[in-house]
Write a protein that holds these residues in place. Structure first.
Motif, mmCIF file in Angstrom:
data_model
loop_
_atom_site.group_PDB
_atom_site.id
_atom_site.type_symbol
_atom_site.label_atom_id
_atom_site.label_comp_id
_atom_site.label_asym_id
_atom_site.label_seq_id
_atom_site.Cartn_x
_atom_site.Cartn_y
_atom_site.Cartn_z
ATOM 1 N N TRP A 155 0.832 -1.202 0.000
ATOM 2 C CA TRP A 155 0.000 0.000 0.000
ATOM 3 C C TRP A 155 0.869 1.256 0.000
ATOM 4 O O TRP A 155 0.610 2.201 -0.762
ATOM 5 C CB TRP A 155 -0.917 -0.006 1.225
ATOM 6 N N ILE A 156 1.883 1.274 0.833
ATOM 7 C CA ILE A 156 2.761 2.442 0.910
ATOM 8 C C ILE A 156 3.451 2.673 -0.428
ATOM 9 O O ILE A 156 3.538 3.802 -0.918
ATOM 10 C CB ILE A 156 3.784 2.256 2.045
ATOM 11 N N ASP A 157 3.927 1.597 -1.054
ATOM 12 C CA ASP A 157 4.603 1.721 -2.335
ATOM 13 C C ASP A 157 3.634 2.200 -3.419
ATOM 14 O O ASP A 157 4.000 3.017 -4.272
ATOM 15 C CB ASP A 157 5.212 0.380 -2.736
ATOM 16 N N GLY A 158 2.397 1.711 -3.380
ATOM 17 C CA GLY A 158 1.415 2.121 -4.376
ATOM 18 C C GLY A 158 1.123 3.605 -4.330
ATOM 19 O O GLY A 158 1.012 4.271 -5.379
ATOM 20 N N PHE A 159 1.011 4.151 -3.134
ATOM 21 C CA PHE A 159 0.746 5.584 -2.999
ATOM 22 C C PHE A 159 2.004 6.412 -3.222
ATOM 23 O O PHE A 159 1.922 7.556 -3.662
ATOM 24 C CB PHE A 159 0.159 5.879 -1.619
ATOM 25 N N ALA A 160 3.180 5.852 -2.936
ATOM 26 C CA ALA A 160 4.420 6.632 -2.969
ATOM 27 C C ALA A 160 4.709 7.207 -4.340
ATOM 28 O O ALA A 160 5.106 8.379 -4.468
ATOM 29 C CB ALA A 160 5.586 5.763 -2.517
ATOM 30 N N LEU A 161 4.506 6.422 -5.398
ATOM 31 C CA LEU A 161 4.835 6.894 -6.741
ATOM 32 C C LEU A 161 3.659 7.592 -7.399
ATOM 33 O O LEU A 161 3.758 8.755 -7.807
ATOM 34 C CB LEU A 161 5.299 5.717 -7.604
#
Length: 270
Positions: A118-124
């Motif tokens: 989830w964090i990676d999905g929102f990060a970019l």
């Protein structure tokens, strides 16, 4: 002079003299957008993580007479969007168009997706776009430019295998609407496109998985997706690029705050 002997009129270049940043430009939709904006006369600043693919893109643009600068970077890193803007200013002296296209999210069963996904999905896709927009906004304002976010139909109609992507895309759409009001104040055009099924590497992987599961070939797997979702066909990256070129062209400035579903009829809701 005989009309049949006259030279054909030169193709109009609606973006001549403008500079466009395109993120996620090394492949798929982003690559097609970069090529099309260059064809329409823009100097393109293309960014992605893969430097080799960016070099291939640059070679194609320059061979066709276009102007391009490439910047290999990971927009998940907080300082990189500002560095991208600085690189664009150094290369071409200003920014007229920003296309926030970068970002892919992991699919899968919700209960199997940890916080890191989830964090990676929102990060970019979200925070990369937010930071780039913030860094580029003064330059867009100075030139009365255009901001265009590439989101996805999952932001309107999320599914059980797309909890991360649907959530990120919905956030992108809310961000677009909010920035559209800022754009009215500052003279910057703001819109979003929601692509549906587009023939990219990610879709190819899904088609291959479906073909294996159902014991059919790739053509039949694609046909079944088209039939199941009652759409006209699978889209091509060039379909998205064509719409991008239309939206950011100076003649389309009345189109503002719009969220355009480019999905062959996949979105059924009003």
């Amino acid at each position: 002079m005989n009309a049949s002997l006259t030279a054909p009129a030169a193709r109009p270049l609606p973006l001549a003299g403008q500079t466009a940043i395109v993120t996620g430009a090394s492949r798929g939709i982003g690559r097609a957008i970069a090529l099309r904006l260059a064809q329409d006369g823009a100097a393109v600043v293309a960014t992605a993580r893969n430097a080799d693919l960016l070099r291939t893109l640059a070679t194609e643009i320059t061979a066709a007479g276009g102007r391009v600068a490439t910047v290999a970077m990971d927009l998940r890193e907080a300082a990189e969007p500002a560095r991208l803007v600085a690189a664009a200013i150094e290369a071409f002296g200003g920014i007229d168009v920003v296309v926030n296209n970068a970002g892919a999210t992991k699919r899968g069963d919700f209960l199997a997706l940890p916080d890191a996904d989830w964090i990676d999905g929102f990060a970019l896709k979200l925070f990369g776009a937010v930071r780039l927009t913030r860094a580029a906004w003064p330059h867009l304002k100075a030139r009365r430019g255009s901001l265009l976010n590439i989101s996805g139909v999952g932001g309107r109609t999320p599914g059980p295998e797309f909890t991360i992507g649907g959530s990120v895309n919905a956030a992108m759409l809310a961000f677009t609407k909010a920035m559209a009001d800022v754009g009215v104040r500052d003279g910057v055009q703001v819109n979003a496109i929601n692509p549906g099924y587009i023939r990219t590497d990610r879709l190819q992987i899904r088609l291959e998985k479906l073909a294996r599961e159902q014991g059919v070939d790739l053509v039949e797997a694609a046909r079944r997706i088209v039939a199941a979702d009652t759409i006209v066909r699978i889209g091509e990256p060039e379909d998205v690029a064509q719409l991008v070129a239309f939206i950011v062209a100076p003649a389309s400035r009345f189109l503002h705050g719009a969220i355009v579903d480019l999905d062959g009829g996949q979105t059924k809701t009003l």
